[in-house]
Design a protein around this motif. Structure first.
Motif, PDB file in Angstrom:
ATOM      1  N   ALA A   1      34.000  43.300  39.695  1.00 25.59           N
ATOM      2  CA  ALA A   1      34.833  43.434  38.493  1.00 25.59           C
ATOM      3  C   ALA A   1      35.035  42.091  37.807  1.00 25.59           C
ATOM      4  N   GLY A   2      34.071  41.187  37.949  1.00 22.53           N
ATOM      5  CA  GLY A   2      34.154  39.912  37.252  1.00 22.53           C
ATOM      6  C   GLY A   2      34.961  38.887  38.032  1.00 22.53           C
ATOM      7  N   THR A   3      35.440  37.874  37.310  1.00 24.87           N
ATOM      8  CA  THR A   3      36.233  36.814  37.920  1.00 24.87           C
ATOM      9  C   THR A   3      37.493  36.567  37.106  1.00 24.87           C
ATOM     10  N   CYS A   4      38.439  35.890  37.725  1.00 26.98           N
ATOM     11  CA  CYS A   4      39.691  35.521  37.051  1.00 26.98           C
ATOM     12  C   CYS A   4      40.142  34.182  37.632  1.00 26.98           C
ATOM     13  N   ASP A   5      40.088  33.111  36.819  1.00 29.03           N
ATOM     14  CA  ASP A   5      40.503  31.784  37.260  1.00 29.03           C
ATOM     15  C   ASP A   5      39.800  31.372  38.548  1.00 29.03           C
ATOM     16  N   GLY A   6      38.493  31.698  38.640  1.00 29.94           N
ATOM     17  CA  GLY A   6      37.721  31.318  39.812  1.00 29.94           C
ATOM     18  C   GLY A   6      37.785  32.310  40.953  1.00 29.94           C
ATOM     19  N   HIS A   7      38.618  33.359  40.851  1.00 29.57           N
ATOM     20  CA  HIS A   7      38.718  34.378  41.896  1.00 29.57           C
ATOM     21  C   HIS A   7      37.725  35.500  41.588  1.00 29.57           C
ATOM     22  N   ARG A   8      36.879  35.863  42.547  1.00 27.32           N
ATOM     23  CA  ARG A   8      35.967  36.987  42.360  1.00 27.32           C
ATOM     24  C   ARG A   8      36.724  38.289  42.620  1.00 27.32           C
ATOM     25  N   LEU A   9      36.536  39.272  41.744  1.00 30.37           N
ATOM     26  CA  LEU A   9      37.295  40.517  41.791  1.00 30.37           C
ATOM     27  C   LEU A   9      36.375  41.695  42.093  1.00 30.37           C
ATOM     28  N   TRP A  10      36.939  42.721  42.741  1.00 30.16           N
ATOM     29  CA  TRP A  10      36.227  43.971  43.001  1.00 30.16           C
ATOM     30  C   TRP A  10      37.127  45.136  42.634  1.00 30.16           C
ATOM     31  N   ALA A  11      36.529  46.310  42.436  1.00 25.13           N
ATOM     32  CA  ALA A  11      37.297  47.507  42.083  1.00 25.13           C
ATOM     33  C   ALA A  11      36.675  48.727  42.753  1.00 25.13           C
ATOM     34  N   TYR A  12      37.528  49.673  43.125  1.00 24.84           N
ATOM     35  CA  TYR A  12      37.068  50.941  43.698  1.00 24.84           C
ATOM     36  C   TYR A  12      36.648  51.848  42.550  1.00 24.84           C
ATOM     37  N   ARG A  13      35.498  52.502  42.697  1.00 24.67           N
ATOM     38  CA  ARG A  13      34.894  53.243  41.600  1.00 24.67           C
ATOM     39  C   ARG A  13      35.767  54.428  41.140  1.00 24.67           C
ATOM     40  N   ARG A  14      36.337  55.176  42.076  1.00 25.65           N
ATOM     41  CA  ARG A  14      37.007  56.437  41.738  1.00 25.65           C
ATOM     42  C   ARG A  14      38.516  56.216  41.530  1.00 25.65           C
ATOM     43  N   PRO A  15      39.120  56.948  40.600  1.00 25.61           N
ATOM     44  CA  PRO A  15      40.572  56.824  40.392  1.00 25.61           C
ATOM     45  C   PRO A  15      41.356  57.590  41.454  1.00 25.61           C
ATOM     46  N   PHE A  16      42.614  57.185  41.654  1.00 23.38           N
ATOM     47  CA  PHE A  16      43.567  57.886  42.509  1.00 23.38           C
ATOM     48  C   PHE A  16      44.642  58.490  41.610  1.00 23.38           C
ATOM     49  N   MET A  17      45.266  59.577  42.080  1.00 23.15           N
ATOM     50  CA  MET A  17      46.420  60.110  41.360  1.00 23.15           C
ATOM     51  C   MET A  17      47.660  59.341  41.821  1.00 23.15           C
ATOM     52  N   PHE A  18      48.350  58.705  40.889  1.00 24.89           N
ATOM     53  CA  PHE A  18      49.532  57.885  41.205  1.00 24.89           C
ATOM     54  C   PHE A  18      50.607  58.207  40.187  1.00 24.89           C
ATOM     55  N   CYS A  19      51.750  58.751  40.676  1.00 26.79           N
ATOM     56  CA  CYS A  19      52.858  59.142  39.797  1.00 26.79           C
ATOM     57  C   CYS A  19      52.393  60.108  38.705  1.00 26.79           C
TER      58      CYS A  19
ATOM     59  N   ALA B   1      41.189  41.270  45.257  1.00 30.51           N
ATOM     60  CA  ALA B   1      40.561  39.957  45.381  1.00 30.51           C
ATOM     61  C   ALA B   1      40.827  39.420  46.781  1.00 30.51           C
ATOM     62  N   LEU B   2      39.970  38.501  47.214  1.00 30.49           N
ATOM     63  CA  LEU B   2      40.120  37.824  48.506  1.00 30.49           C
ATOM     64  C   LEU B   2      40.069  36.329  48.265  1.00 30.49           C
ATOM     65  N   ASP B   3      41.134  35.623  48.650  1.00 29.09           N
ATOM     66  CA  ASP B   3      41.129  34.180  48.417  1.00 29.09           C
ATOM     67  C   ASP B   3      42.197  33.509  49.267  1.00 29.09           C
ATOM     68  N   GLU B   4      41.882  32.327  49.787  1.00 27.84           N
ATOM     69  CA  GLU B   4      42.815  31.489  50.534  1.00 27.84           C
ATOM     70  C   GLU B   4      43.504  32.264  51.660  1.00 27.84           C
TER      71      GLU B   4
END
Length: 425
Positions: free
Chosen positions: A30-48, A57-60
């Motif tokens: 899912a791209g990067t943000c301020d040097g952090h590599r991002l990921w996303a789960y493909r399918r949506p969940f029902m929330f509220c 993200a995984l960092d530090e």
């Protein structure tokens, strides 16, 4: 949005490289943000009641995840500069949690829909004990809720013991002053004005509010023959009222409900009495279900001394009043748990067996009524009801669920205990 963090430690670079080289099929970059590599789960969940997307993200040494309506909500979470003005209350809540060590912690931001301030507040939860048989947690609030000395009023509690000692499946009670503060914080001025003659005395010496659910013999009936079924009876009771003022206030409150929800509710004063106690029914001239229900299946209320008792069905309220008048001995029930020598500010107890069954039935009945009324916009509500029923199913194996407010160093703390069937409370 729902945010979650967990310590990943030395595994962080390995996990990051594994995701970069060969991520699972359902995990997308899912791209990067301020040097952090991002990921996303493909399918949506029902929330509220609406679709939400999980990104992380995984960092530090940290795993940072976000479930939100945005496809890449973790990016907003990582942009600290975008949270200025909101971050300080969260920092204060984290500092408060650090003063009460616990392995598992959570912070929930609550935005009241109305009320006199309209400002959000934070609930900081610390799980103090979690094993196979018991969960104990403490919740503190920011801004802090000032704690008042003492607990619930003794005279009203004595009368309540006579009423509710028959073992309701669910019982919740709080001093009237606490309920008034909640109404002022969470509701608009029109509702406050309508409720004022019923729940208005912040410092009433005998003011007490009790919400209870009765099953079995004290339940009501619903449906048409030969398919009539027994349903739980929900009873809202308010002590310390002035009956004349409350009697005049009920039609005003019904008028506000009619205007808000497009109903046609009215008071029916001709119900058969329960011994010496007059019953007042609440009937409806609109709505497919309400209009066709017998009078005893509809909500009703009565005045018992300085108590107003409002029930979800007239039959259950009549049986409860007749039992009280007959002086029938009370079962042990839940009421002795309220008298353990501690000055509780408020108390809730659910017997997961009968109480959980009553809650699940209420949710099922609400779903049926939504379908019967044919509301076009009720899809999200039905989805939320199904989710709540599934959650309650998970609690059916518990022995006892209790929550209460107590004084801790001058501020109010909510404590929650859930005990398994094999555990003594």
């Amino acid at each position: 949005a729902l945010a979650v963090t967990s310590w990943a430690g030395a595994w962080t670079p390995l996990l990051r490289w594994a995701l970069w080289l060969r991520a699972p099929e359902e995990i997308l970059p899912a791209g990067t943000c301020d040097g952090h590599r991002l990921w996303a789960y493909r399918r949506p969940f029902m929330f509220c009641g609406s679709p939400a997307y999980f990104s992380f993200a995984l960092d530090e040494g940290l795993f940072i995840g976000c479930l939100s309506r945005e496809g890449n909500g973790v990016a907003r979470l990582l942009r600290i500069e975008g949270l200025k003005g909101e971050s300080m209350p969260v920092v204060e809540a984290m500092q408060m949690l650090n003063q009460h060590p616990a392995q598992d912690r959570a912070i929930i931001k609550i935005n009241p829909a109305g009320g006199k301030s309209g400002r959000p507040f934070l609930a900081a939860c610390a799980v103090e004990k979690l094993d196979g048989n018991r969960l104990s947690a403490a919740i503190r609030f920011r801004p802090a809720i000032e704690s008042k000395p003492g607990g619930m009023p003794a005279p009203a509690m004595a009368t309540a013991g006579k009423i509710f000692g028959r073992g309701p499946a669910i019982i919740a009670c709080a001093p009237q002053g606490l309920v008034v503060e909640a109404i002022e914080a969470l509701s608009g001025s029109s509702w406050q004005q309508a409720l004022k003659p019923i729940i208005a005395h912040r410092d009433a010496a005998n003011g007490l509010c009790v919400l209870s659910v009765f099953t079995g013999d004290l339940g009501g009936r619903f449906g048409t023959e030969p398919l009539r079924i027994t349903v739980p009876t929900l009873v809202l009771s308010v002590a310390g009222i002035r009956p004349d003022q409350a009697r005049a206030a009920v039609p005003v409150l019904l008028g506000l409900i009619n205007a808000r929800y497009r109903l046609a509710l009215a008071v029916n004063p001709s119900l058969p009495p329960a011994g010496n106690w007059q019953l007042y029914g609440i009937e409806a001239a609109s709505g497919k279900w309400l209009r066709s229900m017998p009078a005893d299946d509809l909500p009703a209320y009565a005045f018992y001394g300085d108590w107003l008792m409002l029930a979800s069905n007239g039959a259950g309220l009549r049986k409860l009043l007749l039992e009280m008048e007959s002086g029938a001995p009370c079962g042990p029930g839940a009421w002795p748990l309220l008298f353990d020598g501690q000055p509780r500010q408020a108390f809730l107890r659910i017997a997961p067996g009968e109480g959980g069954k009553a809650l699940r039935f209420g949710l099922m009945l609400a779903s049926v009524m939504l379908e019967g009324e044919g509301h076009g916009s009720s899809g999200a509500a039905r989805e939320a009801l199904r989710g709540a029923r599934a959650w309650l199913e998970g609690l059916s194996g518990m022995r006892d669920i209790s929550a209460w407010l107590e004084n801790d160093a001058g501020e109010t703390v909510m404590r929650i205990e859930i005990a398994g069937k094999g555990m003594k409370k």
